[in-house]
Design a protein around this motif. Sequence first.
Motif, PDB file in Angstrom:
ATOM      1  N   GLY A 138       0.670  10.882  10.236  1.00 29.23           N
ATOM      2  CA  GLY A 138      -0.405   9.910  10.119  1.00 29.23           C
ATOM      3  C   GLY A 138      -0.566   8.994  11.302  1.00 29.23           C
ATOM      4  O   GLY A 138      -1.219   7.947  11.203  1.00 29.23           O
ATOM      5  N   GLY A 139       0.038   9.337  12.444  1.00 34.87           N
ATOM      6  CA  GLY A 139      -0.083   8.487  13.615  1.00 34.87           C
ATOM      7  C   GLY A 139       0.802   7.264  13.592  1.00 34.87           C
ATOM      8  O   GLY A 139       0.652   6.361  14.439  1.00 34.87           O
ATOM      9  N   SER A 164      -3.083  -1.051  10.993  1.00 35.00           N
ATOM     10  CA  SER A 164      -3.706  -1.512   9.754  1.00 35.00           C
ATOM     11  C   SER A 164      -5.211  -1.353   9.826  1.00 35.00           C
ATOM     12  O   SER A 164      -5.768  -0.885  10.821  1.00 35.00           O
ATOM     13  CB  SER A 164      -3.348  -2.982   9.520  1.00 35.00           C
ATOM     14  OG  SER A 164      -3.950  -3.785  10.523  1.00 35.00           O
ATOM     15  N   LYS A 165      -5.876  -1.770   8.759  1.00 34.90           N
ATOM     16  CA  LYS A 165      -7.337  -1.716   8.728  1.00 34.90           C
ATOM     17  C   LYS A 165      -7.940  -2.558   9.847  1.00 34.90           C
ATOM     18  O   LYS A 165      -9.042  -2.278  10.311  1.00 34.90           O
ATOM     19  CB  LYS A 165      -7.858  -2.221   7.370  1.00 34.90           C
ATOM     20  CG  LYS A 165      -7.476  -1.339   6.195  1.00 34.90           C
ATOM     21  CD  LYS A 165      -7.972  -1.936   4.889  1.00 34.90           C
ATOM     22  CE  LYS A 165      -7.580  -1.073   3.704  1.00 34.90           C
ATOM     23  NZ  LYS A 165      -8.024  -1.663   2.423  1.00 34.90           N
ATOM     24  N   GLU A 166      -7.226  -3.586  10.264  1.00 40.97           N
ATOM     25  CA  GLU A 166      -7.702  -4.450  11.343  1.00 40.97           C
ATOM     26  C   GLU A 166      -7.287  -3.926  12.717  1.00 40.97           C
ATOM     27  O   GLU A 166      -7.424  -4.621  13.721  1.00 40.97           O
ATOM     28  CB  GLU A 166      -7.165  -5.878  11.155  1.00 40.97           C
ATOM     29  CG  GLU A 166      -7.717  -6.613   9.947  1.00 40.97           C
ATOM     30  CD  GLU A 166      -7.087  -6.124   8.638  1.00 40.97           C
ATOM     31  OE1 GLU A 166      -5.949  -5.589   8.705  1.00 40.97           O
ATOM     32  OE2 GLU A 166      -7.717  -6.274   7.573  1.00 40.97           O
ATOM     33  N   ARG A 167      -6.710  -2.708  12.752  1.00 42.37           N
ATOM     34  CA  ARG A 167      -6.277  -2.058  13.995  1.00 42.37           C
ATOM     35  C   ARG A 167      -5.113  -2.771  14.651  1.00 42.37           C
ATOM     36  O   ARG A 167      -4.920  -2.717  15.875  1.00 42.37           O
ATOM     37  CB  ARG A 167      -7.437  -1.938  14.997  1.00 42.37           C
ATOM     38  CG  ARG A 167      -8.687  -1.259  14.456  1.00 42.37           C
ATOM     39  CD  ARG A 167      -8.380   0.177  14.031  1.00 42.37           C
ATOM     40  NE  ARG A 167      -8.032   1.030  15.153  1.00 42.37           N
ATOM     41  CZ  ARG A 167      -7.548   2.265  15.038  1.00 42.37           C
ATOM     42  NH1 ARG A 167      -7.329   2.769  13.822  1.00 42.37           N
ATOM     43  NH2 ARG A 167      -7.275   2.982  16.100  1.00 42.37           N
TER      44      ARG A 167
END
Length: 205
Positions: A138-139, A164-167
């Motif tokens: 998954g990176g 995360s979703k916020e990179r």
Amino acid sequence: MRRLNVILLALTLFISQTLLANESGVISDVNEPAVEATEQGPVEVIQSTIIKLNQLTAAVNYSPQLASALVDQEIAPLFDFDYISNEVLLVIVANLGEKEKAYFSTKLKQNIITTLMSRLAQSQSASLRFISARPIMGGAIAVQLQVNGYSRFGLNIDLLFHQSKERKWQIFDIVLNRDSLINYYQRMVSIKTRRYGVYGMLGRI
């Protein structure tokens, strides 16, 4: 509970050991803004925090107030608490609303940070050595560390990082001897849900 304490102690030690390149450096102001995680990989994100906390633990007198401020400003942002809480909640059947999920995430964060603060005050005598960093599914990236001084033969842990979703590169799990932070809390949640129900569990996490 001992296994969780070992996992969290190891993380605290990772953060609190003095970097060789900064042993003679000038102590930074803990109120300085952190470098934006979106511009850094996991190694750089961790290193900027290690330096400050190493300087804190190297001080003659341990300051709970300074440690608390540093944990709030530098350590807590390293964790993807929303991801961790969502993974933990997968073990229950009930579908919680957004408010309940947010409440659970906040309580989980408080639980983990409180334990970290407790371990930080006791971490002066141990040492830690970087072993490796490797890509995983998954990176994500697993950073393996060896902790000496806690047990007779030392122990290895993996800190698992993802974007995360916020990179931002954040810790989404900590693995010790094939067990992990997420697995620990999943077991806790399962037991408390069977015993007290979902809302009883939320009040006891």
